[in-house]
Design a protein around this motif. Sequence first.
Motif, PDB file in Angstrom:
ATOM      1  N   PRO A 115       0.822  -1.216   0.000  1.00 61.29           N
ATOM      2  CA  PRO A 115       0.000   0.000   0.000  1.00 61.29           C
ATOM      3  C   PRO A 115       0.855   1.264   0.000  1.00 61.29           C
ATOM      4  N   GLY A 116       0.404   2.242  -0.755  1.00 62.31           N
ATOM      5  CA  GLY A 116       1.099   3.530  -0.788  1.00 62.31           C
ATOM      6  C   GLY A 116       2.313   3.584  -1.678  1.00 62.31           C
ATOM      7  N   ARG A 117       2.629   2.489  -2.369  1.00 65.82           N
ATOM      8  CA  ARG A 117       3.861   2.477  -3.171  1.00 65.82           C
ATOM      9  C   ARG A 117       3.838   3.558  -4.248  1.00 65.82           C
ATOM     10  N   ASN A 118       2.656   3.861  -4.799  1.00 66.60           N
ATOM     11  CA  ASN A 118       2.573   4.850  -5.886  1.00 66.60           C
ATOM     12  C   ASN A 118       1.777   6.085  -5.482  1.00 66.60           C
ATOM     13  N   ALA A 119       1.628   6.302  -4.182  1.00 64.09           N
ATOM     14  CA  ALA A 119       0.763   7.399  -3.727  1.00 64.09           C
ATOM     15  C   ALA A 119       1.288   8.759  -4.171  1.00 64.09           C
TER      16      ALA A 119
END
Length: 350
Positions: A115-119
């Motif tokens: 989660p959040g890798r490409n935020a």
Amino acid sequence: MCILAAGDHFVLNSTIRDALREELGSHVPISELTLPWPDVPFGDVAEVHEASGSEEELIEALQGVAICVTQMAPLTRRVLENCPDLRLFAVGRGGPVNANLPAASEHGVAVTFAPGRNATATAEHTVALTLAAMRRVPQTHSELRSATWRGDYYRYDQVGLELRETTVGLVGFGAIGSRVARIMNGFGAHVLVHDPYTDKAAVEGVAEHVGLPELLSRSRVVSLHARVTPETTGMIGAAQIAAMPPDSVLVNCARGALLDYDAVCDALDRGHLFAAAFDVFPAEPVPPGSRLLRTPNIVMTPHLAGASRQTAHQAAFITAAEVGRFIRGEPLSHCANPEAIDNGGAFTTR
């Protein structure tokens, strides 16, 4: 114990390998399988979605392998039935849609995600598309490249819009939406948020928490950042677009299923919307006959908002950290099926 790096042409095997070496040292054997995405579009593989490669090649590559680190490899029931040594399937994306979670749990295979890798990448791309739509950047660039100098774009009825003092409504305040809010604050916009899973205290100082009808009626720019659920599918249709102020801008870098695209085209054709900007679509790739390709004042990119070099490295390092926790017997931070883990997540041979 052997680890399979099943990378592709975005999250490279070399990037996965470097992250695993940093986490585990150089003694752990790592084999590699390169999947064809994005040169070949992802799709359904058996019962899983948005996957790349075939069951056959993954089964062959997973023989004797306990841990697989990937972004797109298809973890299907057939793969699980034919790979008895597999214990951990680490997916370097925001959700493991390419993994059959019930089947993985039945086979005692833990599935993790990133989660959040490409935020940050998606948030920045969202703002870039918003600005491009508000200032008609693609149209003016294209015309200038064809040696057409459009001085009439300085007419009041043609000139673009500013973010400063503009009300921007964000539908969703997760990892991406919250970053967009902070960036918009930097431009001097007034940010509204609708997110039933976030309370008013969580957005205090960054945005104003309101209901969806109020957000739509007050926002000159509306940007979608919600997950697709039965409740959010088709949440923005003709009635919701009609509730937006005239000359508004609608942006979607989340998922195509959130929005009625025909309703957007209708609103642009009759001049209710000033512009729209999309990175996601109801069908991908966009079909040649789609209205989106001939409706004016739409800015589009081909589902690459999350595509940055930093995203690829983040995916590798988040998954490598999960591999390290799993091997050391520590609790996993991002496990999609915790019921599959034996002994608190410790690695044990069958």
